[in-house]
Design a protein around this motif. Structure first.
Motif, PDB file in Angstrom:
ATOM      1  N   GLN A   1       0.881  -1.161  -0.035  1.00 36.08           N
ATOM      2  CA  GLN A   1      -0.090  -0.020  -0.077  1.00 36.08           C
ATOM      3  C   GLN A   1       0.870   1.097   0.045  1.00 36.08           C
ATOM      4  N   TYR A   2       0.862   2.194  -1.229  1.00 39.97           N
ATOM      5  CA  TYR A   2       1.772   3.307  -1.314  1.00 39.97           C
ATOM      6  C   TYR A   2       3.056   2.883  -1.041  1.00 39.97           C
ATOM      7  N   VAL A   3       3.544   1.777  -1.242  1.00 47.24           N
ATOM      8  CA  VAL A   3       4.921   1.389  -1.426  1.00 47.24           C
ATOM      9  C   VAL A   3       5.621   1.635  -2.710  1.00 47.24           C
ATOM     10  N   ILE A   4       4.807   1.503  -3.844  1.00 45.79           N
ATOM     11  CA  ILE A   4       5.762   1.704  -4.948  1.00 45.79           C
ATOM     12  C   ILE A   4       5.869   3.167  -5.383  1.00 45.79           C
ATOM     13  N   SER A   5       4.883   3.909  -5.034  1.00 45.35           N
ATOM     14  CA  SER A   5       5.160   5.420  -5.087  1.00 45.35           C
ATOM     15  C   SER A   5       6.238   6.019  -4.031  1.00 45.35           C
ATOM     16  N   HIS A   6       6.221   5.178  -2.928  1.00 47.61           N
ATOM     17  CA  HIS A   6       7.304   5.558  -1.984  1.00 47.61           C
ATOM     18  C   HIS A   6       8.805   5.594  -2.646  1.00 47.61           C
TER      19      HIS A   6
ATOM     20  N   ASN B   1      -2.294  -1.068  -3.559  1.00 47.99           N
ATOM     21  CA  ASN B   1      -2.988   0.124  -3.625  1.00 47.99           C
ATOM     22  C   ASN B   1      -1.818   1.532  -3.546  1.00 47.99           C
ATOM     23  N   ASP B   2      -2.277   2.433  -4.663  1.00 48.04           N
ATOM     24  CA  ASP B   2      -1.222   3.346  -4.782  1.00 48.04           C
ATOM     25  C   ASP B   2      -1.780   4.656  -5.507  1.00 48.04           C
ATOM     26  N   VAL B   3      -1.037   5.505  -5.820  1.00 43.41           N
ATOM     27  CA  VAL B   3      -1.155   6.975  -6.633  1.00 43.41           C
ATOM     28  C   VAL B   3      -1.774   6.488  -7.937  1.00 43.41           C
TER      29      VAL B   3
ATOM     30  N   PHE C   1     -11.390  15.427  14.511  1.00 41.01           N
ATOM     31  CA  PHE C   1     -10.328  15.268  13.383  1.00 41.01           C
ATOM     32  C   PHE C   1     -10.438  16.311  12.246  1.00 41.01           C
ATOM     33  N   ARG C   2     -11.294  17.103  12.333  1.00 38.85           N
ATOM     34  CA  ARG C   2     -11.494  18.274  11.235  1.00 38.85           C
ATOM     35  C   ARG C   2     -10.192  18.992  11.344  1.00 38.85           C
ATOM     36  N   LEU C   3      -9.641  19.365  12.281  1.00 36.57           N
ATOM     37  CA  LEU C   3      -8.450  20.026  12.396  1.00 36.57           C
ATOM     38  C   LEU C   3      -7.510  19.549  11.434  1.00 36.57           C
ATOM     39  N   TYR C   4      -7.181  18.241  11.087  1.00 34.08           N
ATOM     40  CA  TYR C   4      -6.271  17.795   9.935  1.00 34.08           C
ATOM     41  C   TYR C   4      -6.538  17.868   8.634  1.00 34.08           C
ATOM     42  N   GLU C   5      -7.831  18.439   8.537  1.00 34.13           N
ATOM     43  CA  GLU C   5      -8.378  18.270   7.019  1.00 34.13           C
ATOM     44  C   GLU C   5      -8.219  17.045   6.454  1.00 34.13           C
ATOM     45  N   PRO C   6      -8.857  15.963   6.891  1.00 36.30           N
ATOM     46  CA  PRO C   6      -8.665  14.524   6.125  1.00 36.30           C
ATOM     47  C   PRO C   6      -9.144  14.430   5.162  1.00 36.30           C
ATOM     48  N   TRP C   7      -8.782  13.309   4.492  1.00 36.83           N
ATOM     49  CA  TRP C   7      -9.183  12.901   3.092  1.00 36.83           C
ATOM     50  C   TRP C   7     -10.534  12.546   3.478  1.00 36.83           C
ATOM     51  N   GLU C   8     -11.301  12.788   2.570  1.00 39.00           N
ATOM     52  CA  GLU C   8     -12.879  12.349   2.404  1.00 39.00           C
ATOM     53  C   GLU C   8     -13.268  11.594   1.303  1.00 39.00           C
ATOM     54  N   GLN C   9     -12.396  11.615   0.295  1.00 40.21           N
ATOM     55  CA  GLN C   9     -12.722  10.549  -0.933  1.00 40.21           C
ATOM     56  C   GLN C   9     -11.344   9.936  -1.052  1.00 40.21           C
ATOM     57  N   CYS C  10     -11.940   8.708  -2.030  1.00 37.37           N
ATOM     58  CA  CYS C  10     -10.595   7.719  -2.386  1.00 37.37           C
ATOM     59  C   CYS C  10     -10.203   8.177  -3.817  1.00 37.37           C
ATOM     60  N   SER C  11      -8.994   7.964  -4.059  1.00 43.07           N
ATOM     61  CA  SER C  11      -8.066   8.553  -5.156  1.00 43.07           C
ATOM     62  C   SER C  11      -7.157   7.429  -5.862  1.00 43.07           C
ATOM     63  N   SER C  12      -7.158   6.276  -5.275  1.00 41.80           N
ATOM     64  CA  SER C  12      -5.937   5.625  -5.637  1.00 41.80           C
ATOM     65  C   SER C  12      -6.393   4.743  -7.076  1.00 41.80           C
ATOM     66  N   ALA C  13      -5.359   3.972  -7.563  1.00 44.72           N
ATOM     67  CA  ALA C  13      -5.257   3.090  -8.718  1.00 44.72           C
ATOM     68  C   ALA C  13      -5.031   1.886  -7.722  1.00 44.72           C
ATOM     69  N   GLN C  14      -5.529   0.655  -8.251  1.00 46.40           N
ATOM     70  CA  GLN C  14      -5.392  -0.586  -7.496  1.00 46.40           C
ATOM     71  C   GLN C  14      -5.135  -1.741  -8.399  1.00 46.40           C
ATOM     72  N   LEU C  15      -4.455  -2.683  -7.925  1.00 41.22           N
ATOM     73  CA  LEU C  15      -4.063  -3.907  -8.747  1.00 41.22           C
ATOM     74  C   LEU C  15      -4.305  -5.271  -7.646  1.00 41.22           C
ATOM     75  N   LEU C  16      -5.263  -5.939  -8.211  1.00 43.81           N
ATOM     76  CA  LEU C  16      -5.542  -7.137  -7.463  1.00 43.81           C
ATOM     77  C   LEU C  16      -5.257  -8.639  -8.202  1.00 43.81           C
ATOM     78  N   ILE C  17      -4.447  -9.308  -7.402  1.00 39.30           N
ATOM     79  CA  ILE C  17      -3.854 -10.343  -8.092  1.00 39.30           C
ATOM     80  C   ILE C  17      -4.390 -11.588  -7.275  1.00 39.30           C
ATOM     81  N   GLU C  18      -5.328 -12.337  -8.014  1.00 40.31           N
ATOM     82  CA  GLU C  18      -5.724 -13.657  -7.162  1.00 40.31           C
ATOM     83  C   GLU C  18      -5.006 -14.942  -7.534  1.00 40.31           C
ATOM     84  N   ILE C  19      -3.976 -15.400  -6.971  1.00 38.88           N
ATOM     85  CA  ILE C  19      -2.784 -16.711  -7.501  1.00 38.88           C
ATOM     86  C   ILE C  19      -3.746 -17.827  -7.116  1.00 38.88           C
ATOM     87  N   ASP C  20      -4.004 -18.850  -8.011  1.00 38.06           N
ATOM     88  CA  ASP C  20      -4.410 -20.153  -7.829  1.00 38.06           C
ATOM     89  C   ASP C  20      -3.708 -20.872  -6.829  1.00 38.06           C
TER      90      ASP C  20
END
Length: 316
Positions: free
Chosen positions: A195-200, A236-238, A297-316
């Motif tokens: 999760q947000y590893v590749i962008s890091h 899950n990432d940018v 938590f409003r003081l942090y102006e937290p994210w309220e929307q999802c924005s990512s691109a995702q890859l799901l791999i289901e290996i047999d």
């Protein structure tokens, strides 16, 4: 370095008893209290602490290094980490929960043996706990989190001490998954989270290491899954080609080279789409976060929307 192996290699006995509690609430409440009770006594901000809500500015510099070539580079401040958790956890956990709900193979697993690389505050574990709580059958989680940054330890201790009927074991290790993963074999994992590893990798100028990193996780984790049981990879990432998203497919190529087969799905959230390349596979039905954010938590102006691109791999 002595490396502790994941708890699920040895036992699935529970250290936690009691009813269902929300891990996300436990962690963000802790971080909120820590943030409010602390001050930037000695700020290591490159341009000096800009004042009120400066943590937001520091995070901006870390997440967008191209915009801030002389800015802050990493999560090297405990106060900023606490701010970060309160700002991003609702969003990150929601993105993971959307992805988990899209997986057919995940539904078939009863005992989740999770390896999370770059785990941070563990929003994937928060999401999986909620996912399990909403399943018709009883499911449990054993979680092995890896992060190079030891500043996450106080939060990991809160997670270790967390009491719940779903999360049975948590284990955390601190090493560089790029340079120190070569000789670590992890058996029987059935969920792998990036999760947000590749962008890091991109943000820290390590993107040239991504192929070796993927080779390690294929040979040291995925290749050791239990036979005749699925393994689910959640990425899950940018949602940007310029932040490493195109490297998702390098992992697919590594799996094919090892003759590991499965189903691959791509997803994205319809959030500020500026070009067709951001329509990465299937659009999620909406981009609203799946948790209610308390007013404190409003003081942090937290994210309220999802924005990512995702890859799901289901290996047999």
């Amino acid at each position: 370095m002595k490396i502790r192996m994941p708890a699920f290699l040895f036992t699935m006995e529970s250290r936690h008893k009691g009813g269902f509690n929300l891990l996300l609430k436990t962690v963000v409440d802790y971080c909120h209290n820590e943030y409010l009770s602390s001050k930037c006594k000695k700020c290591n901000h490159p341009d000096k602490c800009p004042g009120n809500h400066s943590c937001k500015n520091c995070l901006e510099q870390i997440h967008y290094p191209v915009r801030h070539p002389n800015g802050k580079k990493d999560y090297d401040c405990n106060r900023m980490i606490n701010f970060y958790v309160c700002d991003y956890s609702f969003k990150y956990a929601s993105e993971m929960l959307y992805l988990m709900r899209a997986s057919t193979a995940l539904k078939k697993i009863k005992k989740y043996n999770v390896v999370s690389i770059g785990c941070g505050a563990c929003p994937d574990l928060m999401a999986l706990e909620k996912y399990c709580s909403q399943c018709e059958d009883s499911k449990t989680i054993s979680y092995y989190g890896i992060d190079v940054n030891t500043r996450w330890k106080p939060i990991h201790q809160i997670i270790d001490d967390y009491s719940g009927k779903i999360i049975k074991n948590t284990t955390f290790d601190y090493f560089d998954a790029v340079s120190e993963f070569d000789d670590k074999i992890i058996k029987y994992a059935n969920v792998l989270v990036l999760q947000y590893v590749i962008s890091h990798f991109y943000n820290t100028n390590q993107i040239s290491e991504i192929e070796d990193f993927f080779t390690c996780i294929v040979s040291n984790i995925i290749a050791h899954k239990q036979k005749n049981n699925p393994l689910v990879v959640l990425i899950n990432d940018v949602n940007s080609n310029n932040r490493g998203r195109d490297y998702f497919m390098v992992l697919i190529d590594k799996l094919k080279a090892e003759n590991l087969h499965g189903h691959v799905s791509r997803f994205y959230f319809d959030y500020r789409i500026t070009h067709e390349g951001q329509r990465y596979g299937t659009k999620h039905p909406n981009n609203k976060i799946l948790y209610k954010i308390p007013d404190k938590f409003r003081l942090y102006e937290p994210w309220e929307q999802c924005s990512s691109a995702q890859l799901l791999i289901e290996i047999d």
